[in-house]
Design a protein around this motif. Structure first.
Motif, PDB file in Angstrom:
ATOM      1  N   MET A   1       0.781  -1.388   0.267  1.00  0.00           N
ATOM      2  CA  MET A   1       0.180  -0.355   0.254  1.00  0.00           C
ATOM      3  C   MET A   1       0.936   1.424  -0.443  1.00  0.00           C
ATOM      4  N   GLU A   2       0.521   2.399  -0.548  1.00  0.00           N
ATOM      5  CA  GLU A   2       1.271   3.802  -0.692  1.00  0.00           C
ATOM      6  C   GLU A   2       0.066   4.520  -0.317  1.00  0.00           C
ATOM      7  N   VAL A   3       0.459   5.589   0.598  1.00  0.00           N
ATOM      8  CA  VAL A   3      -0.285   6.656   0.900  1.00  0.00           C
ATOM      9  C   VAL A   3       0.426   7.744  -0.434  1.00  0.00           C
ATOM     10  N   ILE A   4      -0.759   8.533  -0.887  1.00  0.00           N
ATOM     11  CA  ILE A   4      -1.010   9.541  -1.533  1.00  0.00           C
ATOM     12  C   ILE A   4      -1.790  10.889  -1.066  1.00  0.00           C
ATOM     13  N   TRP A   5      -0.815  11.881  -1.090  1.00  0.00           N
ATOM     14  CA  TRP A   5      -1.497  13.110  -0.888  1.00  0.00           C
ATOM     15  C   TRP A   5      -1.928  14.599  -2.306  1.00  0.00           C
ATOM     16  N   SER A   6      -2.914  14.816  -1.632  1.00  0.00           N
ATOM     17  CA  SER A   6      -3.898  15.384  -2.830  1.00  0.00           C
ATOM     18  C   SER A   6      -2.373  17.045  -3.055  1.00  0.00           C
ATOM     19  N   LYS A   7      -2.748  17.401  -3.686  1.00  0.00           N
ATOM     20  CA  LYS A   7      -1.951  18.734  -4.002  1.00  0.00           C
ATOM     21  C   LYS A   7      -2.562  19.861  -2.666  1.00  0.00           C
ATOM     22  N   THR A  39      -1.375   9.534   8.582  1.00  0.00           N
ATOM     23  CA  THR A  39      -1.487   9.041   7.096  1.00  0.00           C
ATOM     24  C   THR A  39      -0.529   7.336   6.618  1.00  0.00           C
ATOM     25  N   LEU A  40       0.821   7.668   7.347  1.00  0.00           N
ATOM     26  CA  LEU A  40       1.486   6.485   7.019  1.00  0.00           C
ATOM     27  C   LEU A  40       1.377   5.070   7.917  1.00  0.00           C
ATOM     28  N   GLU A  41       0.720   5.070   8.444  1.00  0.00           N
ATOM     29  CA  GLU A  41       0.508   3.808  10.039  1.00  0.00           C
ATOM     30  C   GLU A  41      -0.392   3.551   9.216  1.00  0.00           C
ATOM     31  N   LEU A  42      -1.972   4.440   8.437  1.00  0.00           N
ATOM     32  CA  LEU A  42      -3.072   3.856   7.491  1.00  0.00           C
ATOM     33  C   LEU A  42      -2.330   2.350   6.559  1.00  0.00           C
ATOM     34  N   THR A  43      -1.169   2.298   6.352  1.00  0.00           N
ATOM     35  CA  THR A  43      -0.829   1.251   5.598  1.00  0.00           C
ATOM     36  C   THR A  43      -1.139  -0.139   6.245  1.00  0.00           C
ATOM     37  N   LYS A  44      -0.815  -0.165   7.399  1.00  0.00           N
ATOM     38  CA  LYS A  44      -0.753  -1.313   8.426  1.00  0.00           C
ATOM     39  C   LYS A  44      -2.498  -1.612   8.683  1.00  0.00           C
ATOM     40  N   ASN A  45      -3.411  -0.800   8.298  1.00  0.00           N
ATOM     41  CA  ASN A  45      -4.720  -1.026   8.320  1.00  0.00           C
ATOM     42  C   ASN A  45      -5.460   0.227   7.820  1.00  0.00           C
ATOM     43  N   PRO A  46      -5.883  -0.177   6.719  1.00  0.00           N
ATOM     44  CA  PRO A  46      -6.699   0.902   5.957  1.00  0.00           C
ATOM     45  C   PRO A  46      -7.947   1.413   6.298  1.00  0.00           C
ATOM     46  N   THR A  47      -8.738   0.550   7.245  1.00  0.00           N
ATOM     47  CA  THR A  47      -9.683   0.558   6.984  1.00  0.00           C
ATOM     48  C   THR A  47      -9.912   0.748   8.739  1.00  0.00           C
ATOM     49  N   LYS A  48      -9.135   1.229   9.192  1.00  0.00           N
ATOM     50  CA  LYS A  48      -8.883   1.495  10.551  1.00  0.00           C
ATOM     51  C   LYS A  48      -9.917   2.747  11.561  1.00  0.00           C
ATOM     52  N   HIS A  49     -10.463   3.423  10.237  1.00  0.00           N
ATOM     53  CA  HIS A  49     -11.574   4.751  10.508  1.00  0.00           C
ATOM     54  C   HIS A  49     -12.733   4.520   9.920  1.00  0.00           C
ATOM     55  N   PRO A  50     -13.396   5.588  11.056  1.00  0.00           N
ATOM     56  CA  PRO A  50     -14.926   5.207   9.926  1.00  0.00           C
ATOM     57  C   PRO A  50     -15.103   5.624   9.118  1.00  0.00           C
ATOM     58  N   LEU A  51     -16.380   4.940   7.985  1.00  0.00           N
ATOM     59  CA  LEU A  51     -16.268   5.909   6.829  1.00  0.00           C
ATOM     60  C   LEU A  51     -16.925   7.408   7.224  1.00  0.00           C
ATOM     61  N   ASP A  52     -16.125   7.874   5.992  1.00  0.00           N
ATOM     62  CA  ASP A  52     -16.219   9.696   5.904  1.00  0.00           C
ATOM     63  C   ASP A  52     -18.106   9.643   5.884  1.00  0.00           C
ATOM     64  N   ILE A  72      -8.597  14.470   8.239  1.00  0.00           N
ATOM     65  CA  ILE A  72      -8.491  14.008   7.396  1.00  0.00           C
ATOM     66  C   ILE A  72      -9.626  12.850   6.920  1.00  0.00           C
ATOM     67  N   SER A  73      -9.281  13.515   5.334  1.00  0.00           N
ATOM     68  CA  SER A  73     -10.756  12.282   4.650  1.00  0.00           C
ATOM     69  C   SER A  73      -9.453  12.048   3.957  1.00  0.00           C
ATOM     70  N   TYR A  74      -9.569  10.518   3.470  1.00  0.00           N
ATOM     71  CA  TYR A  74      -9.038  10.085   2.835  1.00  0.00           C
ATOM     72  C   TYR A  74      -9.948   8.439   1.938  1.00  0.00           C
ATOM     73  N   ARG A  75      -9.530   8.176   0.689  1.00  0.00           N
ATOM     74  CA  ARG A  75     -10.076   6.453   0.070  1.00  0.00           C
ATOM     75  C   ARG A  75      -8.282   6.175  -0.245  1.00  0.00           C
ATOM     76  N   VAL A  76      -9.491   4.549  -0.105  1.00  0.00           N
ATOM     77  CA  VAL A  76      -8.808   3.403  -0.163  1.00  0.00           C
ATOM     78  C   VAL A  76      -9.497   2.616  -1.335  1.00  0.00           C
ATOM     79  N   ILE A  77      -8.487   2.840  -2.480  1.00  0.00           N
ATOM     80  CA  ILE A  77      -8.981   2.296  -3.626  1.00  0.00           C
ATOM     81  C   ILE A  77      -7.368   1.727  -4.791  1.00  0.00           C
TER      82      ILE A  77
END
Length: 96
Positions: A1-7, A39-52, A72-77
């Motif tokens: 998994m990779e974390v990408i920040w929007s501009k 955000t980098l820790e999300l690579t271990k468990n991307p569904t850790k946080h509740p739905l937005d 912080i809002s993020y999308r796992v896809i």
């Protein structure tokens, strides 16, 4: 998994740093580093946080969390975690 920040999220992170640094550079570093590290820790468990809860028609890929009064809002896809929005919790959520 990779974390990408929007501009726009990167730009907002810089603004947060600059704003906090007006009073304390060490606190600015602490807050922004913590936000990035979370955000980098999300690579271990991307569904850790509740739905937005502010995302309309959320298909289950949009999630969000809060730290230091920042949301912080993020999308796992497609095996990627995209940080799409960073805002202070006092700001009204954007309709999206």
């Amino acid at each position: 998994m990779e974390v990408i920040w929007s501009k726009s999220s990167i730009k907002k992170l810089r603004k947060i740093y600059d704003y906090i640094a007006e009073d304390s550079v060490s606190n600015a570093h602490k807050v922004t580093t913590a936000l990035v590290d979370l955000t980098l820790e999300l690579t271990k468990n991307p569904t850790k946080h509740p739905l937005d809860k502010f995302k309309q028609d959320n298909d289950g890929t949009w999630r969000a969390f809060e730290k230091y009064n920042y949301r912080i809002s993020y999308r796992v896809i497609n095996n990627k975690i995209r940080v799409v929005r960073l805002r202070h919790c006092r700001q009204n959520p954007r309709k999206w």
